[in-house]
Design a protein around this motif. Sequence first.
Motif, mmCIF file in Angstrom:
data_model
loop_
_atom_site.group_PDB
_atom_site.id
_atom_site.type_symbol
_atom_site.label_atom_id
_atom_site.label_comp_id
_atom_site.label_asym_id
_atom_site.label_seq_id
_atom_site.Cartn_x
_atom_site.Cartn_y
_atom_site.Cartn_z
ATOM 1 N N THR A 17 0.831 -1.205 0.000
ATOM 2 C CA THR A 17 0.000 0.000 0.000
ATOM 3 C C THR A 17 0.866 1.256 0.000
ATOM 4 O OG1 THR A 17 -1.778 -1.153 1.152
ATOM 5 C CG2 THR A 17 -1.803 1.254 1.246
ATOM 6 N N ASP A 18 1.864 1.295 0.879
ATOM 7 C CA ASP A 18 2.748 2.463 0.948
ATOM 8 C C ASP A 18 3.461 2.705 -0.379
ATOM 9 O OD1 ASP A 18 1.988 2.741 3.598
ATOM 10 O OD2 ASP A 18 3.875 1.954 4.421
ATOM 11 N N ILE A 22 3.304 5.919 -2.897
ATOM 12 C CA ILE A 22 4.521 6.620 -3.329
ATOM 13 C C ILE A 22 4.578 6.696 -4.852
ATOM 14 C CG2 ILE A 22 7.053 6.444 -3.449
ATOM 15 C CD1 ILE A 22 6.876 5.272 -0.525
ATOM 16 N N GLN A 23 4.333 5.567 -5.521
ATOM 17 C CA GLN A 23 4.348 5.554 -6.989
ATOM 18 C C GLN A 23 3.265 6.460 -7.572
ATOM 19 O OE1 GLN A 23 6.494 4.412 -9.061
ATOM 20 N NE2 GLN A 23 7.745 3.401 -7.537
ATOM 21 N N TRP A 24 2.072 6.433 -6.978
ATOM 22 C CA TRP A 24 0.977 7.277 -7.461
ATOM 23 C C TRP A 24 1.346 8.750 -7.313
ATOM 24 C CZ3 TRP A 24 -2.253 11.002 -5.446
ATOM 25 C CH2 TRP A 24 -3.322 11.366 -6.272
ATOM 26 N N ASN A 25 1.915 9.103 -6.167
ATOM 27 C CA ASN A 25 2.322 10.498 -5.953
ATOM 28 C C ASN A 25 3.367 10.942 -6.968
ATOM 29 O OD1 ASN A 25 0.653 11.284 -3.791
ATOM 30 N ND2 ASN A 25 2.024 10.364 -2.299
ATOM 31 N N LYS A 26 4.299 10.042 -7.313
ATOM 32 C CA LYS A 26 5.323 10.376 -8.310
ATOM 33 C C LYS A 26 4.698 10.590 -9.686
ATOM 34 C CE LYS A 26 9.288 7.981 -6.292
ATOM 35 N NZ LYS A 26 10.186 6.815 -6.426
ATOM 36 N N GLY A 109 -4.452 6.024 -11.340
ATOM 37 C CA GLY A 109 -4.534 4.881 -10.439
ATOM 38 C C GLY A 109 -4.747 3.576 -11.183
ATOM 39 N N VAL A 110 -5.592 3.600 -12.195
ATOM 40 C CA VAL A 110 -5.847 2.404 -13.008
ATOM 41 C C VAL A 110 -4.560 1.968 -13.706
ATOM 42 C CG1 VAL A 110 -7.024 1.564 -15.078
ATOM 43 C CG2 VAL A 110 -8.322 2.759 -13.311
ATOM 44 N N ALA A 111 -3.849 2.923 -14.284
ATOM 45 C CA ALA A 111 -2.595 2.598 -14.981
ATOM 46 C C ALA A 111 -1.575 1.998 -14.009
ATOM 47 C CB ALA A 111 -2.031 3.848 -15.652
ATOM 48 N N LEU A 112 -1.510 2.557 -12.823
ATOM 49 C CA LEU A 112 -0.569 2.055 -11.817
ATOM 50 C C LEU A 112 -0.915 0.627 -11.403
ATOM 51 C CD1 LEU A 112 1.806 2.675 -9.915
ATOM 52 C CD2 LEU A 112 0.142 3.588 -8.300
#
Length: 139
Positions: A17-18, A22-26, A109-112
């Motif tokens: 989750t963390d 982090i990846q989403w924020n980037k 989010g979907v792409a991630l």
Amino acid sequence: MKEQTIFELIHFMDKVTDNLIIQWNKQFNEDLGISHILVLTHLLENGKSRPSDIAKSLGLTPPTLTHLSEKLVKRNLAVRVLDESDRRIIYLDISDKGIAMVHKANKEGVALRENLFQKLTKQELEQLLKIYEKLNGAL
């Protein structure tokens, strides 16, 4: 199940989750955090809401929601609306710009998630889904 195993499981769930956050924020690159998007999503799904109701729904403290809403209003993603019958009551509502931001955040989010879950086989995905459905039902 051994106690250590339970804690290891919780630890790895938290790490996933963390790392997703982090990846989403980037990737998102809009100077907004997950909490901002959660507030906007709440408004999109529920319509104008009292800040105290939003805070309760999302498990946030009222001061945290005040801080988040200040930024959303400043960026024209949300607006404050006075209650017509009682001007002491202030609602928060999503703007058209806020709706567009929610759609953009969801697309990222979907792409991630697609990128992450393509690492699993179809069978592993089906097992993971069943496991999360079972755990969610138990809560």
